[in-house]
Design a protein around this motif. Structure first.
Motif, PDB file in Angstrom:
ATOM      1  N   GLN A 206       9.034   2.960   1.611  1.00 24.57           N
ATOM      2  CA  GLN A 206       8.550   3.584   0.379  1.00 24.57           C
ATOM      3  C   GLN A 206       7.875   2.543  -0.513  1.00 24.57           C
ATOM      4  O   GLN A 206       6.806   2.796  -1.101  1.00 24.57           O
ATOM      5  CB  GLN A 206       9.699   4.257  -0.368  1.00 24.57           C
ATOM      6  N   SER A 207       8.463   1.354  -0.610  1.00 26.39           N
ATOM      7  CA  SER A 207       7.870   0.284  -1.416  1.00 26.39           C
ATOM      8  C   SER A 207       6.534  -0.152  -0.834  1.00 26.39           C
ATOM      9  O   SER A 207       5.572  -0.414  -1.577  1.00 26.39           O
ATOM     10  CB  SER A 207       8.823  -0.912  -1.483  1.00 26.39           C
ATOM     11  N   TRP A 208       6.468  -0.233   0.483  1.00 25.96           N
ATOM     12  CA  TRP A 208       5.219  -0.671   1.127  1.00 25.96           C
ATOM     13  C   TRP A 208       4.096   0.346   0.882  1.00 25.96           C
ATOM     14  O   TRP A 208       2.985  -0.023   0.509  1.00 25.96           O
ATOM     15  CB  TRP A 208       5.442  -0.857   2.624  1.00 25.96           C
ATOM     16  N   PHE A 209       4.379   1.625   1.081  1.00 24.81           N
ATOM     17  CA  PHE A 209       3.352   2.657   0.866  1.00 24.81           C
ATOM     18  C   PHE A 209       2.944   2.735  -0.607  1.00 24.81           C
ATOM     19  O   PHE A 209       1.769   2.925  -0.923  1.00 24.81           O
ATOM     20  CB  PHE A 209       3.846   4.017   1.360  1.00 24.81           C
ATOM     21  N   SER A 210       3.908   2.587  -1.510  1.00 19.60           N
ATOM     22  CA  SER A 210       3.580   2.615  -2.944  1.00 19.60           C
ATOM     23  C   SER A 210       2.614   1.485  -3.288  1.00 19.60           C
ATOM     24  O   SER A 210       1.673   1.667  -4.081  1.00 19.60           O
ATOM     25  CB  SER A 210       4.852   2.495  -3.778  1.00 19.60           C
ATOM     26  N   ALA A 211       2.842   0.309  -2.700  1.00 18.13           N
ATOM     27  CA  ALA A 211       1.953  -0.821  -2.965  1.00 18.13           C
ATOM     28  C   ALA A 211       0.546  -0.579  -2.425  1.00 18.13           C
ATOM     29  O   ALA A 211      -0.432  -1.121  -2.954  1.00 18.13           O
ATOM     30  CB  ALA A 211       2.535  -2.088  -2.343  1.00 18.13           C
ATOM     31  N   GLN A 212       0.431   0.264  -1.413  1.00 18.90           N
ATOM     32  CA  GLN A 212      -0.889   0.575  -0.847  1.00 18.90           C
ATOM     33  C   GLN A 212      -1.520   1.807  -1.500  1.00 18.90           C
ATOM     34  O   GLN A 212      -2.625   2.229  -1.113  1.00 18.90           O
ATOM     35  CB  GLN A 212      -0.782   0.828   0.674  1.00 18.90           C
ATOM     36  N   GLY A 213      -0.808   2.398  -2.478  1.00 19.92           N
ATOM     37  CA  GLY A 213      -1.334   3.571  -3.160  1.00 19.92           C
ATOM     38  C   GLY A 213      -1.304   4.823  -2.320  1.00 19.92           C
ATOM     39  O   GLY A 213      -2.131   5.724  -2.497  1.00 19.92           O
ATOM     40  N   ILE A 214      -0.327   4.912  -1.423  1.00 18.21           N
ATOM     41  CA  ILE A 214      -0.238   6.044  -0.503  1.00 18.21           C
ATOM     42  C   ILE A 214       1.045   6.829  -0.758  1.00 18.21           C
ATOM     43  O   ILE A 214       2.127   6.253  -0.937  1.00 18.21           O
ATOM     44  CB  ILE A 214      -0.235   5.559   0.967  1.00 18.21           C
ATOM     45  N   GLU A 215       0.925   8.160  -0.807  1.00 17.24           N
ATOM     46  CA  GLU A 215       2.102   9.025  -0.842  1.00 17.24           C
ATOM     47  C   GLU A 215       2.486   9.352   0.598  1.00 17.24           C
ATOM     48  O   GLU A 215       1.752  10.044   1.296  1.00 17.24           O
ATOM     49  CB  GLU A 215       1.785  10.321  -1.600  1.00 17.24           C
ATOM     50  N   ALA A 216       3.599   8.841   1.047  1.00 18.10           N
ATOM     51  CA  ALA A 216       4.035   9.052   2.428  1.00 18.10           C
ATOM     52  C   ALA A 216       5.287   9.919   2.429  1.00 18.10           C
ATOM     53  O   ALA A 216       6.369   9.476   2.034  1.00 18.10           O
ATOM     54  CB  ALA A 216       4.312   7.722   3.117  1.00 18.10           C
ATOM     55  N   ALA A 217       5.144  11.155   2.866  1.00 20.62           N
ATOM     56  CA  ALA A 217       6.272  12.091   2.860  1.00 20.62           C
ATOM     57  C   ALA A 217       7.381  11.654   3.813  1.00 20.62           C
ATOM     58  O   ALA A 217       8.542  12.010   3.627  1.00 20.62           O
ATOM     59  CB  ALA A 217       5.783  13.488   3.225  1.00 20.62           C
TER      60      ALA A 217
END
Length: 302
Positions: A206-217
């Motif tokens: 979740q932290s990695w996707f947030s840093a990339q600006g991605i919402e990952a369900a």
């Protein structure tokens, strides 16, 4: 003056019976008869002047006093055993370090470098056991520990003093087959792949996707592994993408068994720390190990 010290055999019988809450199972463990266990417990109870067990419909159970005493006896026996093994391992020369370490760091980074320590300090032995979560040194026989923590986590580890060793860079890796000939994937494409989870760091994806600006369900979806070695092995087998500290998989990256799925590392401020108990004098063996470890880490980052 004669000290009020029970016979070791009586304490061994008591500790086994307390752990199992069964004279029969204690007898089986110690290769004695049930009556021999009972006699040793009776002798111990006569010495301390109180009952340590009470009879129940299903056998025996510890009294309140017995429960407290069992904790103390178990700790003493572990310490005596450890001291004896240390003496045997060093044959009375040099010293020993009881080290707790996160598993993959111990196997992938520390062990390949330990021959250098042993070459420099032949009379000092380093014993390693793995731990995945912080602990209280007072409850163990460890002299030191190596863990990956944030600065906040290390400050909250009660009763310790810490020495930073290496900064951790966590990267997303996978089997080359998942890239299908491409150099890397976009963050959105990574989100579509199976994500391999680290049970001790459940928020990593979740932290990695947030840093990339991605919402990952599916940031929390996927199989969970307690150790980085398991996650990296699963990634190399093509089971998905894993977030793994780069210093633990340099060999796999060099051999091409793993590749970067995306160039961006996981934002974070984790370091590997050498952790020592705060109110205990380290001793010569631990000091030698700390000085060597800090020198090796400095050379690795130079």
């Amino acid at each position: 003056m004669r000290r009020k010290i029970p016979a070791t055999q009586a304490l061994l019988c008591f500790e086994a019976a307390a752990r199992h809450e069964s004279f029969t199972r204690a007898a089986q463990e110690l290769s004695l008869t049930q009556s021999a266990i009972s006699r040793q417990i009776t002798t111990l109870e006569e010495l301390v002047g109180m009952a340590l067990f009470r009879r129940t419909r299903h056998g025996v159970a510890l009294t309140n006093a017995g429960t407290r005493y069992a904790i103390q006896v178990a700790s003493w026996l572990r310490g005596l055993e450890q001291d004896t093994l240390d003496l045997m391992s060093t044959r009375g020369h040099g010293g020993a370090v009881q080290l707790a370490s996160v598993p993959t760091f111990a196997a992938r980074w520390l062990l390949p470098r330990l021959p250098d320590f042993h070459a420099r300090h032949a009379n000092t032995v380093v014993h390693i056991e793995t731990r995945t979560r912080p602990f209280l040194f007072n409850d163990t026989s460890f002299d030191a520990a190596i863990f990956a923590c944030t600065e906040l986590q290390i400050r909250h580890w009660a009763g310790t003093r810490c020495y930073p060793l290496l900064q951790e860079q966590v990267v997303a890796v996978c089997s080359p087959a998942l890239l299908r000939g491409r150099k890397a994937l976009s963050a959105a494409e990574v989100a579509l792949l199976p994500l391999l989870q680290q049970s001790t760091r459940p928020d990593s994806w979740q932290s990695w996707f947030s840093a990339q600006g991605i919402e990952a369900a599916n940031a929390f979806a996927g199989p969970r592994y307690e150790q980085f070695s398991m996650a990296s092995s699963a990634a190399a087998c093509g089971m998905g993408v894993a977030l793994v500290p780069r210093l633990l998989i340099e060999a796999e990256l060099a051999r091409g068994e793993l590749v970067l799925a995306h160039p961006a590392p996981l934002p974070g401020e984790r370091h590997y720390y050498l952790v020592l108990p705060e109110n205990t004098e380290a001793g010569p063996a631990v000091d030698l190990f700390r000085e060597w470890l800090q020198a090796v880490c400095t050379a690795d980052t130079a």
